[in-house]
Design a protein around this motif. Structure first.
Motif, PDB file in Angstrom:
ATOM      1  N   GLU A 187       0.792  -1.142   0.207  1.00 39.70           N
ATOM      2  CA  GLU A 187       0.021  -0.029   0.062  1.00 39.70           C
ATOM      3  C   GLU A 187       0.899   1.121  -0.093  1.00 39.70           C
ATOM      4  N   VAL A 188       2.144   1.276   0.635  1.00 40.95           N
ATOM      5  CA  VAL A 188       2.998   2.394   0.780  1.00 40.95           C
ATOM      6  C   VAL A 188       4.216   1.827   0.131  1.00 40.95           C
ATOM      7  N   LYS A 189       4.660   2.341  -0.913  1.00 43.10           N
ATOM      8  CA  LYS A 189       5.959   1.992  -1.612  1.00 43.10           C
ATOM      9  C   LYS A 189       7.041   2.795  -1.333  1.00 43.10           C
ATOM     10  N   PRO A 190       8.209   2.197  -1.204  1.00 47.00           N
ATOM     11  CA  PRO A 190       8.422   0.567  -1.595  1.00 47.00           C
ATOM     12  C   PRO A 190       8.331  -0.057  -0.561  1.00 47.00           C
ATOM     13  N   CYS A 191       8.127  -1.571  -0.852  1.00 44.37           N
ATOM     14  CA  CYS A 191       7.835  -2.570   0.160  1.00 44.37           C
ATOM     15  C   CYS A 191       9.206  -3.615   0.110  1.00 44.37           C
ATOM     16  N   SER A 192       9.461  -4.182   1.522  1.00 47.58           N
ATOM     17  CA  SER A 192      10.198  -5.315   1.542  1.00 47.58           C
ATOM     18  C   SER A 192       9.624  -6.482   1.205  1.00 47.58           C
ATOM     19  N   PHE A 193       8.820  -6.907   2.293  1.00 50.03           N
ATOM     20  CA  PHE A 193       7.994  -8.260   1.801  1.00 50.03           C
ATOM     21  C   PHE A 193       6.947  -8.213   2.765  1.00 50.03           C
ATOM     22  N   ASP A 194       5.776  -8.859   2.549  1.00 51.66           N
ATOM     23  CA  ASP A 194       4.655  -9.039   3.288  1.00 51.66           C
ATOM     24  C   ASP A 194       3.929  -7.878   3.367  1.00 51.66           C
ATOM     25  N   GLY A 195       4.127  -7.063   2.626  1.00 50.10           N
ATOM     26  CA  GLY A 195       3.454  -5.693   2.448  1.00 50.10           C
ATOM     27  C   GLY A 195       4.085  -4.777   3.163  1.00 50.10           C
ATOM     28  N   VAL A 196       4.917  -4.848   3.826  1.00 50.60           N
ATOM     29  CA  VAL A 196       5.666  -3.891   4.650  1.00 50.60           C
ATOM     30  C   VAL A 196       6.463  -2.479   3.862  1.00 50.60           C
ATOM     31  N   TYR A 197       6.302  -1.379   4.310  1.00 50.12           N
ATOM     32  CA  TYR A 197       6.934  -0.117   3.641  1.00 50.12           C
ATOM     33  C   TYR A 197       8.297  -0.385   4.308  1.00 50.12           C
ATOM     34  N   LEU A 208      15.998 -11.894  -0.552  1.00 50.36           N
ATOM     35  CA  LEU A 208      14.548 -11.785  -1.266  1.00 50.36           C
ATOM     36  C   LEU A 208      13.768 -10.623  -0.638  1.00 50.36           C
ATOM     37  N   GLY A 209      13.751 -10.732   0.889  1.00 48.44           N
ATOM     38  CA  GLY A 209      12.987  -9.916   1.634  1.00 48.44           C
ATOM     39  C   GLY A 209      13.523  -8.276   1.777  1.00 48.44           C
ATOM     40  N   TYR A 210      14.802  -8.241   2.356  1.00 49.27           N
ATOM     41  CA  TYR A 210      15.393  -6.985   2.447  1.00 49.27           C
ATOM     42  C   TYR A 210      15.983  -6.284   1.101  1.00 49.27           C
ATOM     43  N   GLU A 211      16.214  -7.327   0.341  1.00 49.92           N
ATOM     44  CA  GLU A 211      16.749  -6.870  -1.039  1.00 49.92           C
ATOM     45  C   GLU A 211      18.376  -6.411  -0.915  1.00 49.92           C
ATOM     46  N   PHE A 212      19.007  -6.999   0.016  1.00 42.87           N
ATOM     47  CA  PHE A 212      20.431  -6.681   0.099  1.00 42.87           C
ATOM     48  C   PHE A 212      20.996  -7.371  -1.194  1.00 42.87           C
ATOM     49  N   ASP A 213      22.055  -6.816  -1.994  1.00 46.84           N
ATOM     50  CA  ASP A 213      23.034  -7.432  -2.996  1.00 46.84           C
ATOM     51  C   ASP A 213      23.521  -8.709  -2.332  1.00 46.84           C
ATOM     52  N   ASP A 214      23.641  -9.862  -3.236  1.00 45.96           N
ATOM     53  CA  ASP A 214      24.372 -11.127  -2.854  1.00 45.96           C
ATOM     54  C   ASP A 214      25.754 -10.426  -2.345  1.00 45.96           C
ATOM     55  N   GLY A 215      26.329  -9.520  -2.921  1.00 48.53           N
ATOM     56  CA  GLY A 215      27.793  -9.090  -2.692  1.00 48.53           C
ATOM     57  C   GLY A 215      27.884  -8.356  -1.657  1.00 48.53           C
ATOM     58  N   ARG A 216      26.926  -7.940  -0.720  1.00 47.41           N
ATOM     59  CA  ARG A 216      26.956  -7.097   0.215  1.00 47.41           C
ATOM     60  C   ARG A 216      27.555  -7.770   1.475  1.00 47.41           C
ATOM     61  N   THR A 217      28.386  -7.186   1.912  1.00 45.68           N
ATOM     62  CA  THR A 217      29.152  -7.479   3.223  1.00 45.68           C
ATOM     63  C   THR A 217      28.414  -7.363   4.553  1.00 45.68           C
ATOM     64  N   ILE A 218      28.472  -8.443   5.295  1.00 38.74           N
ATOM     65  CA  ILE A 218      27.821  -8.531   6.530  1.00 38.74           C
ATOM     66  C   ILE A 218      28.660  -9.003   7.807  1.00 38.74           C
TER      67      ILE A 218
END
Length: 556
Positions: free
Chosen positions: A418-428, A515-525
Motif C-alpha cells: 500500500e505504501v511503496k517501496p515495500c520489503s516483503f509481506d506488504g511492509v513499507y 529476497l526480503g530486504y533486497e540486499f545485494d548478494d555481494g553485500r558484506t555482513i
C-alpha cells in the motif's frame, strides 16, 4: 556527558611578546608546562585494548589521541519517552580507568571489588551510590536470560562497565496454563543475581522482565496470567525493586529492535559523543525464534521527491549522546526462525496433501538435507488448533535451489504494497540500495548461532550475503558434502548431524536478506554474539534507558 575538547575548552596560551629575556623565559616555562600536560593527557587517553568481535580482533575506534576530553558538569537531564521517541543520557565511555594500577574489569570474575569501581572513589552526585546494578530479564520464545549489568556513577550519567549473563530453557511461553510454574522457572536466574550483586546494593538494584514474541503469540489472557505471576513472585520473594513503569511486560516489537540497535552501536562506538564524526551506525538485524527485526538509519537524497522517511509505526526518533537519529524499524512477527520452520513444514505438508499420498507416508521436503529425516508437528488443514506428527525426509530432493523456491512463497513477496517501496509481506521500507548503500550490517541471535559454527577458525575473506547461499548449498546436499567441506571441523559436524533443518535455516536466512530486504548478494555482513563479554541484543539498550531514563527508587 563527555564533550570533545574542540567543543568547549580554554586554551593554555604562552606568547613570546617583546624581546625581553625575562618575558621570554616566562613564555618558555609556559610552553614547557604545556608539553608536560599534553604528554600526560596522551598517556592517560591512550586507546583501550583491542575488542573481540565475533572471534576476530578489531581495534576500538581511534580518535582520542589528538583531543582532550572533559566532563560536562551540568546536572543530568530527565529523558522524555514518547511513542516512537526516546531520549537517553549517554553513559560515559569506559576506556580509561581513574586508577591505572587497577585494569578495567571486563567481567564479574575479574572485578577486584564488585561493590566499588576503578573509575573513581566517590560518585559525581553525592546523593547517588558509587555503583549501580541493573537486572534485565529477557523472556524470549525459546528461553529466559538474565543480564546483570554493573554501572558506576562517576559521571553525570551512569557508566556501563560489564555484565554477567545466565540463560535457561524453556521460555515462559512453554508454561501456558501454568503461570505459577512459569514464574518459578525464573528462580535460578534471580538466585544468580542475589549471589552476584553485593548484598548492600540489593534493595536499590532495579529489575525488569521483558517478554518478547513468544508471549505475544501465546494470546492475551494466558500471557497476562504468566506476567502477573512473575510480578507477584518478584515482589514477594526477592529483594530487588521493580522499575516504576511496566516492570513485567511484553516488550513492543519496535522497542526490541531499537534497543538492539542502541546496544550494538554503543558498544561499537558509533553513536556516543566521543565517537568519530565519520562513524556510520550499523544496521542491526536480529533474528529470534518468533520474530525478526531490522533497524537502520536511512539517508535520503534531498534531490528526490520522496526524500524523507514516511510517517508511521516504522519511524522511530531517538536522541542519544546529544545527537538525533531518525531510524527505520520494523518487527516481523511470525518470521522468526522457529516460526519460519513451521511455515515451511505447513506449506510442504499442504502441497503433499494435494497429491495422492498414503496416510502416514513419509513426505519429501526439499528444505531438509539429503538423506535426513525429521518428525515435525503440523497443523491439520481446516483446524489450526489441531496438530499431527508427520515424518518428512530430504531423500534425494533436498537442495538449496528447491528449498529457495519454497521460501519465495513463505516470504509473501507478492503481498499488496500500500505504501511503496515495500520489503516483503506488504511492509513499507525505504530502499536499502538507495538510503543505506554502504553502511555496515550486523546480524544477531540465530544468524550468529547458525552461521558461525560453519565458518573456518580464521579467514581473511569477508562474509557476504552470497556466503550464506554457499553454506546452504553444501549443507542441503547432505553428509557426503559435509564431510568434504567440514570433515576436520568437529564443531561443525556435530551441529550438522544434530540439526536436520540446518538446510532450511540457512536458506531462510538468505531469503530474508536477499529476497526480503533486497540486499545485494555481494553485500558484506558481520555476525555478532558479544563484544568484550557483553551480549549483543536489546537488553543493554533497555538497561541504559532504565538507569538513565527513569527515577529509580529503592525497596524498603
Amino acid at each position: 556527558m563527555i564533550s570533545p575538547r574542540s567543543g568547549n575548552y580554554e586554551r593554555l596560551e604562552g606568547g613570546l611578546g617583546p624581546s625581553r629575556l625575562g618575558v621570554r623565559n616566562i613564555a618558555w616555562r609556559k610552553i614547557f608546562l604545556c608539553l608536560i600536560i599534553i604528554v600526560g593527557l596522551v598517556w592517560l587517553l591512550k586507546p583501550p585494548e583491542q575488542r573481540v568481535w565475533s572471534g576476530i580482533k578489531v581495534p576500538a575506534w581511534q580518535g582520542h589521541s589528538d583531543v582532550d576530553m572533559e566532563h560536562d558538569h551540568s546536572p543530568p537531564s530527565s529523558p522524555m519517552v514518547e511513542p516512537h521517541k526516546l531520549e537517553l543520557d549517554e553513559p560515559l565511555p569506559t576506556s580509561t580507568p581513574t586508577y591505572p594500577s587497577h585494569p578495567r574489569p571486563s567481567s564479574y570474575e575479574s572485578d577486584p571489588d564488585p561493590s566499588k569501581t576503578v573509575f573513581c572513589s566517590t560518585p559525581r552526585n553525592p546523593s547517588s551510590s558509587l555503583v549501580q546494578y541493573a537486572l534485565m530479564i529477557d523472556a524470549g520464545s525459546t528461553g529466559s536470560r538474565i543480564h546483570i549489568y554493573k554501572f558506576n556513577n562517576c559521571g553525570s550519567s551512569p557508566v556501563y562497565e560489564y555484565e554477567k549473563f545466565v540463560q535457561k530453557n524453556p521460555g515462559l511461553s512453554a508454561y501456558a496454563g501454568r503461570p505459577g510454574d512459569a514464574a518459578q522457572s525464573l528462580d535460578s536466574l534471580l538466585d544468580t543475581a542475589v549471589r552476584t550483586v553485593p548484598e548492600a546494593l540489593h534493595h536499590c538494584t532495579p529489575v525488569a522482565v521483558k517478554a518478547t514474541a513468544g508471549l505475544r503469540l501465546l494470546g492475551a489472557p494466558q500471557a497476562a496470567e504468566i506476567l502477573d505471576a512473575v510480578r507477584e513472585r518478584l515482589s514477594t520473594m526477592y529483594p530487588f525493586p521493580l522499575v516504576p513503569e511496566d516492570p513485567v511486560a511484553i516488550m513492543d516489537g519496535r522497542d526490541e529492535g531499537v534497543y538492539a540497535w542502541v546496544t550494538a552501536n554503543y558498544l561499537m562506538d558509533t553513536i556516543r559523543a566521543d565517537s568519530l564524526k565519520t562513524a556510520v551506525p550499523y544496521a542491526v538485524l536480529d533474528l529470534g525464534g518468533a520474530s525478526t527485526q531490522i533497524v537502520f538509519e536511512p539517508v535520503f537524497d534531498s534531490a528526490k521527491s520522496d526524500a524523507a522517511l514516511r510517517e508511521g509505526e516504522h519511524k522511530y526518533e531517538l536522541k542519544f549522546g546529544g545527537k538525533e537519529h531518525v531510524l527505520y524499524q520494523h518487527s516481523y512477527l511470525g518470521y522468526g526462525l522457529m516460526r519460519a520452520r513451521k511455515g515451511v513444514h505447513r506449506l510442504v505438508n499442504f502441497m503433499a496433501s494435494t497429491r495422492t499420498t498414503a496416510v502416514g507416508a513419509e513426505i519429501g521436503n526439499p528444505c531438509l538435507a539429503r538423506e535426513t529425516r525429521r518428525v515435525v508437528e503440523v497443523e491439520v488443514a481446516g483446524s489450526p488448533a489441531t496438530t499431527q506428527n508427520v515424518t518428512m525426509v530430504g531423500g534425494d530432493i533436498g537442495s538449496f535451489e528447491a528449498c529457495n523456491r519454497i521460501m519465495q512463497l513463505v516470504m509473501a513477496k507478492d503481498a499488496i504494497c500500500e505504501v511503496k517501496p515495500c520489503s516483503f509481506d506488504g511492509v513499507y521500507q525505504p530502499s536499502l540500495l538507495d538510503t543505506f548503500p554502504n553502511g555496515k550490517i550486523l546480524l544477531l541471535s540465530y544468524f550468529y548461532d547458525r552461521i558461525n559454527p560453519l565458518l573456518p577458525p580464521s579467514t581473511s575473506r569477508p562474509l557476504t550475503i552470497a556466503s550464506i547461499a554457499d553454506l546452504a548449498t553444501d549443507v542441503c546436499l547432505g553428509q557426503p558434502s559435509w564431510e568434504k567441506r567440514w570433515g576436520d571441523n568437529k564443531q561443525a559436524m556435530e551441529e550438522l548431524l544434530d540439526r536436520p533443518e540446518y538446510c532450511l535455516d540457512l536458506t531462510f536466512m538468505h531469503a530474508l536478506l536477499r529476497l526480503g530486504y533486497e540486499f545485494d548478494d555481494g553485500r558484506t555482513i558481520e555476525i555478532g554474539k558479544r563484544i568484550d563479554g557483553t551480549e549483543l541484543g536489546w537488553a543493554l539498550g533497555a538497561a541504559i534507558a532504565m538507569v538513565g531514563g527513569v527515577e529509580l527508587t529503592c525497596k524498603a
